[in-house]
Enzyme design. Structure first.
Site, PDB file in Angstrom:
ATOM      1  N   GLU A 278      67.096  75.572  17.063  1.00 24.39           N
ATOM      2  CA  GLU A 278      67.408  75.415  15.642  1.00 24.39           C
ATOM      3  C   GLU A 278      66.553  76.370  14.831  1.00 24.39           C
ATOM      4  OE1 GLU A 278      67.554  71.763  13.516  1.00 24.39           O
ATOM      5  OE2 GLU A 278      68.570  70.677  15.151  1.00 24.39           O
TER       6      GLU A 278
ATOM      7  N   GLU B 181      64.841  65.951  17.724  1.00 25.96           N
ATOM      8  CA  GLU B 181      63.809  65.645  16.722  1.00 25.96           C
ATOM      9  C   GLU B 181      63.522  64.149  16.631  1.00 25.96           C
ATOM     10  OE1 GLU B 181      64.947  67.525  13.057  1.00 25.96           O
ATOM     11  OE2 GLU B 181      64.627  69.533  13.869  1.00 25.96           O
TER      12      GLU B 181
END
Length: 657
Positions: free
Chosen positions: A597, A448
């Site tokens: 995720e 991320e």
């Protein structure tokens, strides 16, 4: 943390520090407590909310801390007037006596973060004798509590803070109180309503935005939330023992601001505002999602590899990716890998902040050191151990470069030396494993990018990612690389991307939709007060009162909108519709895509709803042939508790012995 006297005679109480948040939403990481185990005054957990002094309105001028001597009351600019509450409740302090004692008989104290390595400071006006006192105001009264502060991280590893408060005599009669009101002007802050039931400093609190004019804060005790790092405790006003306030800053800059507080009043429960109907109970709107087999078929051999090695995975969370996450001991180890393997999980994603092991990282980025050096003894003790253990238990391993400190951001993304540093980190790790025969060892470039702010553009991230890919390929052309896009591994950005020319890359997305369900109760989110959102949406479990789900006056407008629209987003089909965009892109470009995720917090949702959600996610992934890795292993996004698979997950996730 350092306590300061707010009056000469006050006895100094011990101070305790707190727990901190993890990078991706699990929040059980502990900060060591100071030596005084009997501490009573508490501070709060670092967060990513707007910090004092950072809003668009100029901060209050704090160059003079002694407002009692600057202007007599008649010469102060008139502001207000504010009101003095009257009723069945209790006035805590209106500060009109111009001293340090409250109406309840105890004295105000202040503290800062210096004992924890911070450099923050907090000061108050002084009277002619040099004693602390309230500040002069002209808002309908003459005095108000005033603190002037500088928030400076110094050597503290978390967000800097200062605080001030008042001890309250614990009394069962306090159970009649249902809220607190006060007037304030100045920086953003938190109000803490402390009860003796909380033993680990995870106090009940509300966050209050900055205001550059006098504004009344009205806070119901039913809307308070704990920071989220400690044991959950039901709030009981009968055990009220302190009221305190805290201002917190930023890791990246020094902030100076002020805050005035006046007319603090504890409301009787009969005076607390009641929730009113503000929603409709609607039938669910479930999207119709259709696609052909051709639209989701990927013939690239990497698809088969991804399904073989990257399906049914779990993240190890709240450890090596956290602030101060450099390895000290094996908090998780071989036994944990064995537990996962014995419960049917096939892949382990190891989030680890790799650049913490570059011993001269900052000097290299500054250009003063030409060669990046590493603490190899520590770095490869960790990585080699997990390579060995996952191999032993037939699990694949993803080495996930997972920066907690957001050091790759909009500034460093433009710094060629910083990008070179990240590339050199990966070159060093890849060289170590270049001769490894394991085909189930994967390199994930960077979790991320710009994870805290999400402002790095896809174009900027592409430059950095390509540099890391090129660096890896100079030493290792065999092992597969994982790439996720900017903005938290965005599906929409990936769907616009042209794949890299390297033909040994698997693409990654993250999804936590519907966020109103998966992150309800998350203290680091705008959904901290939200609770009891079911999955899927069910009219029989819905309400016409958003307050029944934790919505209150401080809830952000977009959160209220998302909850009111949950009848359109709270379904398996709504999630499928979003994920399908990534899968169609993958099929069009003949490259594999995985989800590494997803998950739902266990703080404010029911076990039944979490099982429903995980079942839906697994069914979506099965349908679209997308490998998955759950966030996380234990904690608030857990699949294992007390060494055992949580009941119902065997069927929900298709795992188990």
């Amino acid at each position: 943390m350092q306590l300061k006297k707010f009056y000469p005679q006050i006895s100094i109480l011990g101070i305790a520090t707190v727990m901190a948040l993890s990078a991706c939403g699990d929040d059980n990481t502990q900060i060591p407590l100071p030596s005084d185990p009997g501490s009573e005054i508490r501070d709060s957990i670092p967060n990513n909310n707007p910090q004092p002094g950072t809003d668009s309105i100029p901060a209050i001028d704090t160059t003079s801390t002694d407002t009692s001597k600057t202007l007599p009351p008649t010469e102060l600019p008139a502001e207000g007037p504010i009101t003095l509450p009257q009723g069945l409740g209790v006035l805590v302090d209106d500060f009109e006596d111009a001293n340090h004692e409250s109406k309840l008989g105890d004295f105000w104290y202040t503290y800062d973060d210096k004992n924890n390595g911070g450099a923050s400071s907090i000061v108050t006006p002084l009277n002619d004798d040099g004693d602390n006192m309230p500040g002069r105001v002209n808002n309908g009264s003459n005095f108000a509590l005033q603190v002037n502060y500088t928030l400076d991280r110094g050597e503290y590893e978390y967000d800097p803070y200062v605080g001030w408060g008042l001890k309250i005599t614990e009394d069962s009669a306090n159970g009649r109180f249902g809220g607190i009101t006060y007037w304030y002007k100045g920086g953003a802050h938190e109000v803490h309503i402390e009860v003796s039931d909380v033993k680990d400093y995870d106090v009940h609190l509300a966050k209050v935005p900055a205001s550059r004019s006098w504004k009344q804060a009205v806070i119901r005790f039913k809307d308070l939330v704990q920071g989220g790092w400690g044991e959950e405790v039901v709030f009981d006003a009968k055990h009220l023992n302190a009221i305190s306030f805290q201002a917190k800053g930023s890791k990246s800059k020094v902030i100076t601001d002020s805050l005035f507080i006046d007319n603090i009043y504890l409301q009787d429960t009969s005076e607390v505002e009641k929730d009113q109907p503000d929603m409709e109970i609607k039938d669910p709107v479930i999207p119709t999602v259709t696609f052909t087999e051709a639209e989701i078929t990927v013939t690239n051999p990497l698809q088969e590899k991804a399904m073989k090695y990257l399906n049914k995975g779990v993240n190890f969370t709240n450890w090596l990716e956290n602030a101060d996450g450099k390895f000290k001991s094996f908090e998780l180890g071989e036994k944990d890998v064995q537990i996962l393997a014995e419960n049917g999980f096939k892949s382990l994603r190891l989030p680890i902040d790799l650049d913490l092991y570059a011993t001269n990282r900052d000097a290299f980025v500054k250009g003063t050191d030409a060669e990046l050096k590493f603490d190899d003894d520590t770095l490869f003790l960790v990585l080699d151990s997990f390579v060995e253990w996952t191999g032993k238990y037939n699990m694949s391993l993803v080495i996930d470069y997972h920066e907690y400190d957001n050091s790759y951001n909009t500034t460093s993304a433009k710094d060629t030396n910083y990008i070179k540093m990240m590339a050199e980190v990966w070159k060093h790790v890849a060289a170590h494993y270049a001769e490894s025969p394991r085909e189930d060892l994967f390199f994930e470039l960077l979790n991320e990018p710009d994870m805290s702010d999400g402002k790095v553009t896809a174009a900027q991230w592409t430059v950095a990612a390509q540099a890391m890919i090129d660096a890896i390929r100079t030493v290792d052309t065999k092992h597969t690389i994982l790439f996720g896009d900017a903005q938290w591994y965005s599906i929409s950005l990936l769907a616009k991307r042209t794949p890299f020319t390297d033909d040994n890359i698997i693409y990654v997305i993250h999804t936590y939709e519907p966020f109103a369900f998966t992150h309800q109760g998350g203290s680091w989110t705008d959904y901290a007060t939200i609770h009891d959102i079911p999955f899927p949406y069910d009219p029989a479990k819905w309400s016409t009162v958003s307050g029944d789900f934790g919505v209150n006056k401080s809830t952000k407008a977009y959160v209220k909108t998302n909850i009111k629209n949950y009848y359109k987003t709270g379904s398996k089909e709504a999630i499928l519709e979003q994920i399908l965009k990534a899968k169609k892109w993958a099929a069009t470009n003949n490259v594999p895509v995985i989800i590494n995720e997803f998950g739902a917090l266990n703080l404010r949702s029911t076990a039944e709803s979490r099982i429903n959600y995980l079942t839906a996610m697994r069914e979506i992934c099965d349908t679209l042939q997308i490998p998955w890795t759950h966030w996380g292993y234990t904690g608030n996004f857990s699949v294992i508790e007390n060494g055992k698979l949580i009941e119902g997950l065997d069927k929900a996730l298709g795992v188990g012995k």
